[in-house]
Every structure is written in C-alpha cells, then in structure tokens.
Design a protein around this motif. Structure first.
Motif, mmCIF file in Angstrom:
data_model
loop_
_atom_site.group_PDB
_atom_site.id
_atom_site.type_symbol
_atom_site.label_atom_id
_atom_site.label_comp_id
_atom_site.label_asym_id
_atom_site.label_seq_id
_atom_site.Cartn_x
_atom_site.Cartn_y
_atom_site.Cartn_z
ATOM 1 N N ARG A 174 -4.298 -3.476 -5.946
ATOM 2 C CA ARG A 174 -4.801 -2.103 -5.815
ATOM 3 C C ARG A 174 -6.109 -2.179 -5.037
ATOM 4 N NH1 ARG A 174 -5.119 2.233 -10.603
ATOM 5 N NH2 ARG A 174 -2.890 1.994 -10.357
ATOM 6 N N LEU A 175 -6.161 -1.466 -3.879
ATOM 7 C CA LEU A 175 -7.327 -1.555 -2.995
ATOM 8 C C LEU A 175 -7.987 -0.203 -2.857
ATOM 9 C CD1 LEU A 175 -5.249 -2.981 -0.062
ATOM 10 C CD2 LEU A 175 -6.775 -4.369 -1.411
ATOM 11 N N PRO A 176 -9.309 -0.144 -2.936
ATOM 12 C CA PRO A 176 -9.975 1.126 -2.614
ATOM 13 C C PRO A 176 -9.791 1.417 -1.118
ATOM 14 C CG PRO A 176 -11.606 -0.601 -2.992
ATOM 15 C CD PRO A 176 -10.267 -1.216 -3.262
ATOM 16 N N LEU A 177 -9.652 2.681 -0.771
ATOM 17 C CA LEU A 177 -9.523 3.067 0.639
ATOM 18 C C LEU A 177 -10.906 3.311 1.244
ATOM 19 C CD1 LEU A 177 -6.491 5.497 0.313
ATOM 20 C CD2 LEU A 177 -6.483 3.145 1.120
ATOM 21 N N PRO A 178 -11.100 3.048 2.526
ATOM 22 C CA PRO A 178 -10.125 2.557 3.494
ATOM 23 C C PRO A 178 -9.828 1.067 3.315
ATOM 24 C CG PRO A 178 -12.270 2.828 4.527
ATOM 25 C CD PRO A 178 -12.417 3.326 3.142
ATOM 26 N N ALA A 179 -8.664 0.646 3.825
ATOM 27 C CA ALA A 179 -8.236 -0.742 3.651
ATOM 28 C C ALA A 179 -7.380 -1.173 4.842
ATOM 29 C CB ALA A 179 -7.445 -0.865 2.358
ATOM 30 N N VAL A 180 -7.167 -2.478 4.914
ATOM 31 C CA VAL A 180 -6.288 -3.038 5.951
ATOM 32 C C VAL A 180 -5.087 -3.671 5.260
ATOM 33 C CG1 VAL A 180 -6.073 -4.784 7.781
ATOM 34 C CG2 VAL A 180 -8.223 -3.518 7.523
ATOM 35 N N VAL A 181 -3.890 -3.366 5.756
ATOM 36 C CA VAL A 181 -2.661 -3.931 5.186
ATOM 37 C C VAL A 181 -1.871 -4.584 6.314
ATOM 38 C CG1 VAL A 181 -0.458 -3.359 4.064
ATOM 39 C CG2 VAL A 181 -2.549 -2.202 3.337
ATOM 40 N N THR A 182 -1.307 -5.769 6.074
ATOM 41 C CA THR A 182 -0.387 -6.354 7.070
ATOM 42 C C THR A 182 1.024 -6.382 6.482
ATOM 43 O OG1 THR A 182 -0.613 -8.702 6.457
ATOM 44 C CG2 THR A 182 -2.246 -7.810 7.985
ATOM 45 N N THR A 183 2.013 -6.310 7.381
ATOM 46 C CA THR A 183 3.382 -6.065 6.927
ATOM 47 C C THR A 183 4.256 -7.315 6.952
ATOM 48 O OG1 THR A 183 4.017 -5.525 9.191
ATOM 49 C CG2 THR A 183 3.330 -3.707 7.788
ATOM 50 N N ASP A 184 5.160 -7.380 5.979
ATOM 51 C CA ASP A 184 6.190 -8.426 5.958
ATOM 52 C C ASP A 184 7.533 -7.784 6.294
ATOM 53 O OD1 ASP A 184 7.448 -10.820 5.635
ATOM 54 O OD2 ASP A 184 6.446 -11.315 3.762
ATOM 55 N N LEU A 185 8.553 -8.622 6.479
ATOM 56 C CA LEU A 185 9.870 -8.108 6.887
ATOM 57 C C LEU A 185 10.483 -7.156 5.874
ATOM 58 C CD1 LEU A 185 11.636 -11.260 8.372
ATOM 59 C CD2 LEU A 185 10.875 -9.216 9.592
#
Ligand SMILES: Cc1cc2nc3c(=O)[nH]c(=O)nc-3n(C[C@H](O)[C@H](O)[C@H](O)COP(=O)(O)OP(=O)(O)OC[C@H]3O[C@@H](n4cnc5c(N)ncnc54)[C@H](O)[C@@H]3O)c2cc1C
Length: 255
Positions: A174-185
C-alpha cells in the motif's frame, strides 16, 4: 495548463524498441544492435502499463492519461500508438543519441514534476536493454514510493494498493500517492488498436521538448565494450526413457 485536476492525471512511460517479433541483428563492428529499416514498436511491458492507465481512466479513477517517451524524433510513432490505445496526449523528450536509464529517468523526472500526476506507470524493463532500472530511479528522483512488477493496481483517493510479483510469490503493497508502479506480464492483456482510434489519435496533441532544454546531465556513464550474437545452440536429442537420458548424459560427459 490543462483544466484537468492534477490529482487525476496518470503518466505512462513508453519506449520505442525493436519489435518483439523481429530477430535482432548485431552490427558488424559489434557496437550494438542494428535497427536500420527494422520494425520498431512500443516496449511490450509499456503496452501493459498504458492499458492499466487507460483502464483506470475508464473506471473513473483518473481523468487524463499522458504518455511520455524519451528518444529520437521517430519515437513519435510510438506516442501515436499510445494515443490510439487511449492516452489523451503525448510528450516526446527528444534526444540524440539514445539515453541510458538514469538519463531517461532524469528527463522523465524533470517533465513529470510540472505535470504533478497522481501515478506514474512504467514497464518493469525494456526488452532491448533489459535494464530493469528506470522506474526505480525515477521514483528515487521524485522521492515517491514505488511498487515493482505489478500484477494488480487499485487506486483510492490517497493511496494505491499494488500486488507485486516477487521471488517467493505475491506481495501486496500500500503506497501513499503520488507513486511509481512498474508492470509485470500478469497485470493485463493490452487492447489492440482499432482503425477509428488510430484516426482519432492523429488529432491528439504531442508536445516536443528538447532534452538539452531540461538542464539535466544526460552524459553517458556506461561504455558498451562489445555486443555479440548468442552462441549457436547445437541440436537437441529426443529420448523416451530415463535410461536413455542417463546414456546421453554419460556420452556428453565423456565427449
Ligand atoms: C516473477 C519473476 C520472474 C523473474 N524471472 C527472472 C529471469 O527470467 N531471469 C533472471 O535472471 N531473473 C529473474 N527474476 C529476478 C530474480 O529472481 C531475482 O528477483 C533478482 O535476481 C534479485 O533481484 P532483486 O531486485 O530482488 O534484488 P535484491 O534481492 O534487492 O538484491 C539485489 C542486490 O542487492 C544487494 N543486497 C540485497 N540485500 C542485501 C543485504 N541484506 N546485504 C547486502 N547486500 C544486499 C546484493 O548485492 C543483491 O544482489 C525474476 C523475478 C521475478 C519476481
């Protein structure tokens, strides 16, 4: 400045790479992969990132999706593809030659700071250099939390809940916004581009910013010593029983 409230903006990083279905060809002098006259496409993990952002917008969790690419002028083709997939506008940070991950992260950081998005989504890695670094470096530059290799992203008004693929299973952050997310398949299957959406994309705006105007140090810190074709693999052997495997292995050991 657009009328869209800043707290509902999602930025997606998209990189133009050699199309995943094209066989890479190493330049004769070993200085890198030859891209001349070959099909270039959006990095597959970035298509997943964009699909996630567009879905969040469709669910009412965001009002604007902005695609950013850092690259040569022809990278605009990839931004057009992003607009056809559902991004509202694009930004090209133009540079020659191609930048390393830290320089890309700096370029994105300097543009993103002004955009004040609620979320930045990037692919976990680009399939050309496999660096797996840009998202992490960008989060560090922005001073925001990061969740890597996401297989689920849920947004609420002040935080994101993200399932991340990790070595021993799945971890929920759980991340406070703003945040950076990277994607998996596993996050989603990107939509294919329809002809009407391709036409609509032509009238969506693309801003072009010269990397030299950003006052960031993008000088290379790495030197590519040599790029080689992988060794040609010898033909395999098909066996029916465990005894045959043992025999083949024994022969290989002796050889
Ligand atoms: C779904 C999935 C698929 C994957 N597929 C592949 C694949 O096909 N091929 C592949 O090569 N890898 C693959 N990986 C990556 C691999 O399994 C590991 O996750 C990766 O090698 C470890 O990197 P990390 O980011 O977890 O680093 P970390 O565990 O954070 O470690 C990175 C480095 O930090 C340092 N470090 C970390 N902790 C400490 C400590 N306590 N003390 C001192 N130094 C420390 C060490 O130098 C360490 O090497 C995959 C991972 C996942 C989750």
């Amino acid at each position: 400045m657009s009328e869209v409230p800043v707290q509902s903006r999602i930025v997606v990083l998209v990189k133009q790479v050699l199309d995943a279905n094209v066989r890479p060809r190493v330049r004769p002098d070993g200085s890198g992969v030859d891209l001349a006259n070959l099909k270039l496409s959006m990095n597959p993990f970035d298509e997943i990132a964009l699909e996630a952002a567009v879905k969040l917008k469709e669910q009412g969790e965001a009002q604007e999706v902005i695609a950013i690419t850092v690259g040569r002028g022809k990278a605009q083709d990839t931004l057009r593809a992003a607009l056809a997939m559902g991004a509202d506008r694009g930004i090209l940070v133009e540079c020659e030659p191609e930048l390393e991950p830290l320089a890309v992260a700096k370029a994105a950081w300097s543009v993103i700071t002004d955009l004040e998005p609620v979320l930045v989504i990037a692919g976990k890695q680009a399939i050309d250099d496999d660096c797996h670094q840009t998202g992490q470096m960008l989060a560090a530059l922005l001073g925001w939390g990061q969740a890597l290799c996401a297989s689920r992203i849920a947004l609420s008004h002040d935080h994101a809940e993200v399932d991340c693929e990790v070595d021993n299973g799945r971890e929920t952050l759980r991340l406070p916004l703003p945040a950076v997310v990277t994607t998996d398949l596993r996050l989603n299957t990107p939509r294919s581009i329809s002809l009407p959406n391709l036409m609509k994309a032509k009238s969506k705006p693309i801003d072009i910013v010269a990397s030299s105007a950003l006052e960031i140090d993008v000088r290379p810190r790495l030197k590519i010593v040599e790029v080689r074709e992988p060794r040609v693999r010898s033909a395999g052997v098909k066996v029916e029983t465990a005894a045959e495997i043992a025999k083949v292995l024994k022969e290989l050991t002796v050889a």
